[in-house]
Design an enzyme around this catalytic site. Structure first.
Site, PDB file in Angstrom:
ATOM      1  N   LYS A 115     -11.268  -4.729  -5.731  1.00  0.00           N
ATOM      2  CA  LYS A 115     -12.786  -4.698  -4.895  1.00  0.00           C
ATOM      3  C   LYS A 115     -13.797  -4.387  -5.706  1.00  0.00           C
ATOM      4  CE  LYS A 115     -10.974  -3.957  -0.171  1.00  0.00           C
ATOM      5  NZ  LYS A 115      -9.604  -4.228  -0.279  1.00  0.00           N
ATOM      6  N   ASP A 173       0.715  -1.259  -0.130  1.00  0.00           N
ATOM      7  CA  ASP A 173       0.048   0.031  -0.064  1.00  0.00           C
ATOM      8  C   ASP A 173       0.859   1.373  -0.099  1.00  0.00           C
ATOM      9  OD1 ASP A 173      -2.297  -1.503   0.033  1.00  0.00           O
ATOM     10  OD2 ASP A 173      -2.446  -1.686   2.023  1.00  0.00           O
TER      11      ASP A 173
END
Ligand code: C5P
Length: 230
Positions: free
Chosen positions: A63, A12
């Protein structure tokens, strides 16, 4: 040598250079990386191909929650990059999960995971969006829906891994983020977190760890602690 693909490190980062520096520091100790929307958007898909080309598995955490046609297109694009896993929101329903599963068929190495309830959500968060059941009940409901749609597995918190393994049986993947280092502050995962050992013992097939490793002064030592529980 790449020696473990069950512990997935979440890259991330907002910058490709930072991600590559971390990958270089972990060397052969990490075989499996998760790339999410931040890094994909900032660095572009070339990084996925580069990591795959170097023998790493890449979990592309998209997602997806879109119309089935768009979900299918995104899954094919992930497969073409060589991703090993891609995520779709189970809350999007059977239509989009089935579209993802169908699209993944032409990529034998690509597994479709259904995201149940993100680990930061509590019962009151669910109530806010009109879902009047506990996180456990919602996770279970969505996991059954995902299995029915043919997904290869689910993403859930360490707290639900045991429940899910019992219900889903031995085959489906159960991937758990929300993993904390032994003895560390759970931070925003506090609602539904656990250690990697607890998650594996409960039946998780993979765990995802991010900042506990990527922001550690010694990421390699932190990764070893995640694995060893020490
Ligand atoms: O918190 P950490 O840096 O370990 O997060 C790693 C991954 O876990 C993130 O990329 C995110 O997708 C997922 N996560 C989650 N629920 C949270 C925080 C992170 O599912 N509350």
């Amino acid at each position: 040598m790449i020696n473990d693909d069950r512990t997935i490190v979440a890259l991330d980062f907002a910058d490709r250079g930072d991600a590559e520096a971390l990958v270089a520091r972990l060397g052969g100790a990490c075989g499996h990386y998760k790339i999410g929307l931040e890094l994909l958007t900032a660095a572009g898909p070339g990084l996925v191909e580069e990591l795959v080309g170097r023998g790493h598995e890449v979990f592309l955490d998209l997602k997806l929650f879109e119309i089935p046609h768009s979900v299918a297109g995104a899954v094919r694009a992930a497969g073409a990059l060589g991703a090993s896993m891609v995520t779709v929101h189970a809350m999007g329903g059977t239509g989009i999960m089935s579209a993802a599963v169908d699209a993944a068929r032409e990529f034998p190495g690509l597994r479709v995971l259904a995201l149940t309830v993100v680990t930061s959500m509590t019962g009151s968060d669910l109530a806010d969006i009109g879902i009047g059941v506990t996180p456990d009940e919602q996770v279970l409901r969505l996991a059954r829906l995902a299995a029915g749609a043919g997904c290869d597995g689910v993403v859930a918190s360490p707290r639900e891994a045991g429940l899910l393994r019992g219900v889903l049986g031995p085959r489906p993947l159960i991937v758990t983020p929300g993993v904390t280092l032994p003895g560390a502050d759970a931070g925003e995962h506090a609602a539904r977190s656990g250690t990697a050992q607890a998650a594996f013992a409960a039946g998780a097939s993979h765990v995802v760890v991010g900042r506990g490793v990527t922001r550690a002064a010694d990421p390699l030592a932190a990764l070893r602690r995640v694995r060893s529980g020490g």
